[in-house]
Design an enzyme around this catalytic site. Structure first.
Site, short mmCIF file in Angstrom:
data_model
loop_
_atom_site.label_atom_id
_atom_site.label_comp_id
_atom_site.label_asym_id
_atom_site.label_seq_id
_atom_site.Cartn_x
_atom_site.Cartn_y
_atom_site.Cartn_z
N GLU A 31 -0.84 -4.67 1.55
CA GLU A 31 -1.35 -5.33 2.74
C GLU A 31 -0.73 -4.56 3.89
OE1 GLU A 31 -1.93 -9.83 4.49
OE2 GLU A 31 0.06 -9.28 3.74
N ASP A 88 2.77 -8.09 -0.13
CA ASP A 88 2.56 -8.88 1.07
C ASP A 88 3.23 -8.19 2.26
OD1 ASP A 88 1.91 -11.46 2.48
OD2 ASP A 88 4.10 -11.54 2.62
#
Length: 698
Positions: free
Chosen positions: A376, A339
């Site tokens: 990401e 993330d």
């Protein structure tokens, strides 16, 4: 009489069962004193035993340690740290707060848990989370190992452990709904769907109270431990249950050939900003673990959640690497999706580093070799590294694929050439790296944003239920409601929405790269227009299993797409050609409605693509028609001038079961052209030497 604790050793970090007792070790450079606390119950108002760690004998370098004989797995414990409370110098020690072990393998959460009590002055013993002693060596894996499936044969299904089975329609017993054990019950469904890997939203223990008042943190992007599986996802109520039940789940998925990828959050924690609670890292050594502003009483906030981990500090780097190794070696997971991974490229001042040590540590670690690493590749402060993330192993969520495919199919001008590039693995973005085609992870929807159903049903986000006056969530969904905002009983609108959904799915599954499907998109799961359902632990977010029957045609469409994708003949992973080499060697052409006359101007909304796959003795002809009227496309000829015998595999303008066929029954197309319906995708196939049986259609 209680056994006497001895100084113990600095290594390994955490709580380790050795020689008739347990060795505890925790890092703190700036603490003036550390206490180890033992508890008999999770809601105990006072510890059953307090063991001060003598800095003269129980401190080596900045590691505080002790050996306590006689302790057994299941023992609850925590720490207290004494030191300066000087926020202007980054010090936030509070000896009244119970602190989780950063290396703790299990966390228990008392029913009376209070995030506010961890924020306010005063003792919080009874309401604090506690760490649990675990012996991970006793589990029987029965020969299980991570699968190491080639990325070229990977189809990812992004899902939420709780949301997948929590809905009453899941058909599971109440105690199994929303748990790791509940997911095990649905492994046959995942296998039949055809996906090859589940990507689980965060399963690190997180703080469910890190959210607006009256809401719950549902997604889990609020970690308090990087080693402990989230306790609430276990059907077992004993302290050791989450570890073994998580491993049962991994083993069950592996038995059916399905990999497990974890969405990991190493960019921030649930301790948030200067007003946040003291749960673990803040109380152990705030200035070491977090990026601070010039005014060290404030936190650098590249995550958009209040704080950012100081990931390139040697101690934090070790914590991250040790966590990843644990999940691979002890928990057998197959990969990680990081993330806001770009935060891990920032130095202690927040500047972007050309060669971030923590990312290279992950990239080059021998334990992690062959593990799927997905970034990401952006953060909440504007750093966007899609196409430029470091290393040779990282795959990337391709946010540009998502945006450009959405824009093309809702009929925006100027996206035909971008659509073509994204379909071919985004060489415009990735070609300079000479990497394999699977560097790009292609998706149109994910947990963050609209579901696929809502993407074609809403022009605007509808996040009122989140309690933030609809200010939260992105304003750039690139969605189109097909004529009516929200649910519609107009058959024409529903047919158009279904067609658009199939367009998105077809492009995602057939494009070069790794395809990713969001949980429930195969059955038109809706969040009623909420594009930021992080705090909605209810039917807004849960998978309603009745939809699988209600949208059986779409579900079948996904099954057949996935089945064909998994059968692709590819080079071995170690001998893969780069994306550039693959494209240079391919026999391919772009077309418009006329052969070899692709229309690349700004007002174009259609194109066609032909390619030969010699290794499969197969030719493809694919039409992308985002125009609002039907268009007649010429079909390619063979080299000898004769027309191919084309068969229709997919036509998204047709209703099920004619929208997609099993290859052996694909319909023969008679004639020299094909009429593609408005806003549709068509895929024709031609075999070189054997023809599948099928009826003829003009």
């Amino acid at each position: 009489m209680l056994p006497i604790a001895s100084p113990g050793r600095s290594s390994p970090l955490g709580a380790t069962i050795v020689n008739g007792g347990v060795n505890f070790s925790v890092f703190s450079r700036h603490a003036e004193g550390i206490e180890l606390l033992l508890f008999d119950r999770e809601d105990e108002a006072k510890p059953s035993r307090v063991i001060p760690l003598d800095p003269a004998t129980s401190r080596s370098y900045h590691y505080w340690h002790a050996f306590v004989p006689g302790l057994q797995p299941g023992q609850l414990y925590g720490f207290r740290a004494r030191g300066q409370f000087a926020p202007s110098r980054g010090m936030r020690f509070d000896p009244s707060k119970i602190l989780l072990d950063p290396y703790g393998r299990v966390v228990v959460v008392p029913r009376s848990y209070s995030r506010d009590a961890a924020r306010r002055p005063g003792d919080n013993c009874a309401t604090a989370m506690k760490s649990v002693l675990v012996d991970p060596s006793t589990y029987d894996w029965e020969g299980d190992m991570p699968l190491k499936r080639p990325s070229s044969r990977t189809i990812i299904y992004e899902m939420h452990v709780r949301g997948f089975t929590r809905h009453p329609s899941s058909g599971l017993n109440e105690n199994l709904r929303g748990t790791y054990a509940g997911l095990i019950e649905k492994v046959p469904y995942l296998k039949q769907l055809g996906i090859t890997a589940v990507e689980l939203l965060p399963v690190f223990q997180f703080d469910p109270q890190d959210c607006p008042a009256g809401k719950v943190n549902y997604w889990g992007y609020a970690p308090v431990s990087f080693f402990a599986p989230h306790q609430a996802y276990s059907s077992r109520r004993d302290p050791l249950g989450p570890v073994d039940e998580f491993r049962d789940m991994v083993k069950a998925l592996h038995r059916e050939g399905l990999e497990v990828i974890l969405d990991v959050v190493f960019n921030h924690t649930a301790e948030v900003d200067h007003t946040g609670p003291t749960i673990s890292l803040r109380g152990l050594d705030n200035s070491i673990y977090y990026l601070l502003e010039a005014d060290q009483s404030r936190y650098a906030n590249f995550s958009g959640t209040g704080n950012s981990l100081n990931a390139n500090h040697p101690i934090v780097r070790r914590l991250i690497i040790d966590s990843l190794r644990y999940w691979v070696e002890t928990m057998h997971v197959d990969g990680f999706r990081f993330d806001l991974a770009s935060i891990l490229s920032r130095d202690p001042s927040g500047n972007v580093m050309p060669n971030p040590p923590v990312l290279w540590d992950i990239e080059s670690d021998p334990v992690l070799a062959g593990t799927k690493l997905i970034a990401e590749a952006w953060d909440a402060a504007g750093l966007y590294q899609v196409g430029n993330f470091i290393g040779d192993s990282w795959k990337e969520w391709n946010g540009r694929f998502r945006d450009d495919v959405r824009s093309f199919f809702r009929g925006e001008d100027g996206f035909t050439s971008r659509m073509a590039d994204r379909f071919l693995g985004s060489p415009e973005i990735y070609g300079h790296k000479e990497r394999e085609a699977e560097q790009t992870v292609n998706y149109v929807t994910c947990h963050d944003g609209f579901t696929l159903n809502d993407l074609v049903s809403y022009n605007q986000k509808h996040n009122e239920a989140n309690g933030e006056d609809n200010r939260d969530g992105t304003n750039d969904d690139r969605s189109w409601n097909c004529g009516v905002e929200g649910p519609s009983d107009d058959p024409a609108i529903e047919k158009l929405r279904e067609r658009q959904i199939k367009n998105f799915l077809t492009v995602t599954f057939l494009s070069l790269g790794v395809p990713m499907l969001l949980m429930g998109d195969e059955a038109r799961r809706s969040q009623r227009g909420n594009n930021n359902a992080y705090c909605q632990d209810d039917e807004t977010s849960w998978f309603d299993w009745k939809l699988v029957r209600q949208h059986a045609g779409l579900h079948r469409f996904v099954e057949l797409l996935a089945a064909r994708r998994a059968l692709r003949k590819m080079d071995s992973e170690n001998q893969r050609r780069s994306l550039n080499q693959l494209l240079r060697d391919a026999t391919k052409s772009w077309h418009g409605i006329k052969l070899h006359q692709a229309d690349w101007n700004q007002q174009s909304h259609s194109l066609a693509f032909s390619a030969d796959l010699p290794e499969e003795n197969l030719s493809f002809y694919i039409i992308f028609n985002a125009y609002w009227e039907a268009l007649e496309f010429e079909l390619p000829a063979q080299q000898d001038g004769d027309r191919q015998t084309w068969r229709r595999w997919i036509d998204t303008s047709l209703e099920s079961p004619h929208d997609i066929q099993d290859w052996p029954t694909a319909v023969v197309i008679a004639g020299l052209t094909y009429r593609a319906g408005p806003r549709s995708v068509v895929v024709l196939i031609a075999a070189g030497d054997t023809e599948a049986p099928g009826s003829s259609e003009g």
